[in-house]
Design an enzyme around this catalytic site. Structure first.
Site, PDB file in Angstrom:
ATOM      1  N   SER A 146      47.448  40.769  31.968  1.00  0.00           N
ATOM      2  CA  SER A 146      47.998  41.952  32.637  1.00  0.00           C
ATOM      3  C   SER A 146      49.507  41.947  32.457  1.00  0.00           C
ATOM      4  CB  SER A 146      47.672  41.899  34.134  1.00  0.00           C
ATOM      5  OG  SER A 146      48.472  42.835  34.835  1.00  0.00           O
ATOM      6  N   TYR A 160      47.692  37.075  41.720  1.00  0.00           N
ATOM      7  CA  TYR A 160      47.152  37.816  40.564  1.00  0.00           C
ATOM      8  C   TYR A 160      48.044  37.604  39.333  1.00  0.00           C
ATOM      9  CZ  TYR A 160      45.663  41.794  37.667  1.00  0.00           C
ATOM     10  OH  TYR A 160      45.217  42.581  36.621  1.00  0.00           O
TER      11      TYR A 160
HETATM   12  P1  NAD Z   1      37.081  46.786  37.396  1.00  0.00           P
HETATM   13  O1  NAD Z   1      37.128  46.475  38.854  1.00  0.00           O
HETATM   14  O2  NAD Z   1      36.566  48.117  36.988  1.00  0.00           O
HETATM   15  O3  NAD Z   1      36.260  45.690  36.621  1.00  0.00           O
HETATM   16  C1  NAD Z   1      36.233  44.339  37.030  1.00  0.00           C
HETATM   17  C2  NAD Z   1      34.797  43.872  36.892  1.00  0.00           C
HETATM   18  O4  NAD Z   1      34.770  42.438  37.109  1.00  0.00           O
HETATM   19  C3  NAD Z   1      33.852  44.493  37.925  1.00  0.00           C
HETATM   20  O5  NAD Z   1      32.706  45.015  37.291  1.00  0.00           O
HETATM   21  C4  NAD Z   1      33.495  43.318  38.828  1.00  0.00           C
HETATM   22  O6  NAD Z   1      32.190  43.402  39.398  1.00  0.00           O
HETATM   23  C5  NAD Z   1      33.616  42.147  37.880  1.00  0.00           C
HETATM   24  N1  NAD Z   1      33.801  40.868  38.557  1.00  0.00           N
HETATM   25  C6  NAD Z   1      34.648  40.602  39.580  1.00  0.00           C
HETATM   26  N2  NAD Z   1      34.500  39.325  39.969  1.00  0.00           N
HETATM   27  C7  NAD Z   1      33.554  38.778  39.168  1.00  0.00           C
HETATM   28  C8  NAD Z   1      32.975  37.496  39.088  1.00  0.00           C
HETATM   29  N3  NAD Z   1      33.338  36.498  39.913  1.00  0.00           N
HETATM   30  N4  NAD Z   1      32.014  37.261  38.153  1.00  0.00           N
HETATM   31  C9  NAD Z   1      31.626  38.272  37.311  1.00  0.00           C
HETATM   32  N5  NAD Z   1      32.139  39.510  37.349  1.00  0.00           N
HETATM   33  C10 NAD Z   1      33.103  39.760  38.263  1.00  0.00           C
HETATM   34  O7  NAD Z   1      38.588  46.569  36.856  1.00  0.00           O
HETATM   35  P2  NAD Z   1      39.356  47.131  35.578  1.00  0.00           P
HETATM   36  O8  NAD Z   1      40.464  47.985  36.062  1.00  0.00           O
HETATM   37  O9  NAD Z   1      38.395  47.663  34.578  1.00  0.00           O
HETATM   38  O10 NAD Z   1      40.023  45.780  35.039  1.00  0.00           O
HETATM   39  C11 NAD Z   1      39.386  44.999  34.039  1.00  0.00           C
HETATM   40  C12 NAD Z   1      40.330  43.884  33.613  1.00  0.00           C
HETATM   41  O11 NAD Z   1      41.562  44.418  33.134  1.00  0.00           O
HETATM   42  C13 NAD Z   1      40.709  42.896  34.707  1.00  0.00           C
HETATM   43  O12 NAD Z   1      40.825  41.590  34.155  1.00  0.00           O
HETATM   44  C14 NAD Z   1      42.076  43.384  35.160  1.00  0.00           C
HETATM   45  O13 NAD Z   1      42.841  42.358  35.746  1.00  0.00           O
HETATM   46  C15 NAD Z   1      42.646  43.813  33.816  1.00  0.00           C
HETATM   47  N6  NAD Z   1      43.734  44.791  33.938  1.00  0.00           N
HETATM   48  C16 NAD Z   1      43.472  46.066  34.318  1.00  0.00           C
HETATM   49  C17 NAD Z   1      44.528  46.979  34.415  1.00  0.00           C
HETATM   50  C18 NAD Z   1      44.300  48.391  34.826  1.00  0.00           C
HETATM   51  O14 NAD Z   1      45.300  49.139  34.952  1.00  0.00           O
HETATM   52  N7  NAD Z   1      43.051  48.840  35.010  1.00  0.00           N
HETATM   53  C19 NAD Z   1      45.855  46.561  34.128  1.00  0.00           C
HETATM   54  C20 NAD Z   1      46.067  45.246  33.740  1.00  0.00           C
HETATM   55  C21 NAD Z   1      45.007  44.359  33.645  1.00  0.00           C
END
Ligand code: NAD
Length: 264
Positions: free
Chosen positions: A148, A161
């Site tokens: 991130s 985080y």
């Molecule tokens: P999201 O909440 O849609 O997806 C996260 C998924 O991880 C969910 O389906 C959840 O059920 C699953 N999860 C959580 N804990 C778990 C566990 N212990 N075991 C298995 N599955 C688990 O989030 P997103 O926005 O799609 O983010 C996805 C990734 O991208 C993450 O790593 C997040 O940190 C990273 N990220 C996202 C953004 C953004 O702006 N969306 C920015 C930077 C980084």
């Protein structure tokens, strides 16, 4: 021919958001996809949708912070598809209630700190640990970790985080160094603002406006933008790229702020 034709790909956190988009894109480009998530219902929905549109997918329930779950997830992928070529470590704790309890160090509960490290960082070590022997058995593979922009700078909140994601950046270089000669490539994606349901749930309109202003492109990111990068890093098109942190953030990380707009 798809860009990842016949490869077997594991996508953690594939039940929604970026993981769902990556699972769908990998399947569209010919991969067999294991949609791994703690949310079994969501993973099943995504796997079924992929199968209904002519792709190949299976749902696997796992808490990726737990080694026993990771071992059994890898085992079921091997039982189902016979090999493992691509690992997309996308799962992280994005729950708004959890994030609102991840504060500055003076307010940090050890429980929150340990949980963030376990789900966001330990999970990626565990999946690498158990997937790499399967990859090397068939000549190598590609691991695409998820970091991130929060790992590259400090903030007044979400310390655990940010630090857990900084660990992902370093883990990426160590695993790339250890397994490059065995044909295993490891890269990490460093997203800026990507509009997923989770982001909509935990960012206020004011926060979104700040992030939108910091993004240099006319629009902010969508899950499909990241999914396209995942396909490229999973595919042989990127076979000379390893150990890298690759930002996908509309340029957010390369400018200091909005001072220019306020100059006159
Ligand atoms: P999201 O909440 O849609 O997806 C996260 C998924 O991880 C969910 O389906 C959840 O059920 C699953 N999860 C959580 N804990 C778990 C566990 N212990 N075991 C298995 N599955 C688990 O989030 P997103 O926005 O799609 O983010 C996805 C990734 O991208 C993450 O790593 C997040 O940190 C990273 N990220 C996202 C953004 C953004 O702006 N969306 C920015 C930077 C980084």
């Amino acid at each position: 021919m798809g860009r990842v034709d016949g490869k077997v790909a594991v996508v953690t956190g594939g039940a929604g958001g970026i993981g769902e988009a990556a699972a769908r894109a990998l399947a569209r480009e010919g991969a067999h996809v294991a949609v791994v998530d703690i949310n079994e219902e969501g993973a099943t929905r995504v796997a079924e949708a992929i199968e209904q549109s002519g792709g190949s997918a299976v749902a696997v329930r796992a808490d990726v912070s737990e080694e026993i779950d990771v071992i059994s997830a890898v085992r079921s992928v091997i039982q189902h598809y016979g090999r493992l070529d691509v690992l997309h470590n996308n799962a992280a704790l994005t729950d708004p209630t959890f994030l609102s309890s991840d504060n500055q160090v003076v307010d940090m509960s050890l429980e929150v700190w340990e949980r963030a490290m376990a789900v966001n960082l330990r999970s990626q070590m565990l999946t690498c640990k158990h997937a790499i022997p399967e990859m090397t058995r068939s000549g190598g593979g590609s691991i695409v970790n998820m970091s991130s922009g929060a790992s590259l700078k400090g903030d007044r909140t979400r310390t655990a985080y940010g630090v857990s994601k900084a660990g992902v950046n370093t883990l990426t270089m160590y695993v790339a160094a250890a397994h490059g000669k065995q044909g295993v490539r490891v890269n990490t994606i460093v997203p800026g603002l990507i509009m997923t349901d989770s982001v909509r749930a935990h960012l206020t309109e004011a926060m979104l406006a700040v992030l939108g202003r910091s993004t240099l492109t006319p629009r902010v990111g969508q899950p499909e933008d990241v999914a396209n990068l995942v396909v490229f890093l999973a595919s042989d098109e990127s076979s000379y790229i390893t150990g890298q942190m690759i930002a996908i953030d509309g340029g957010m990380s390369v400018h200091v702020g909005d001072f220019g707009q306020n100059r006159n």
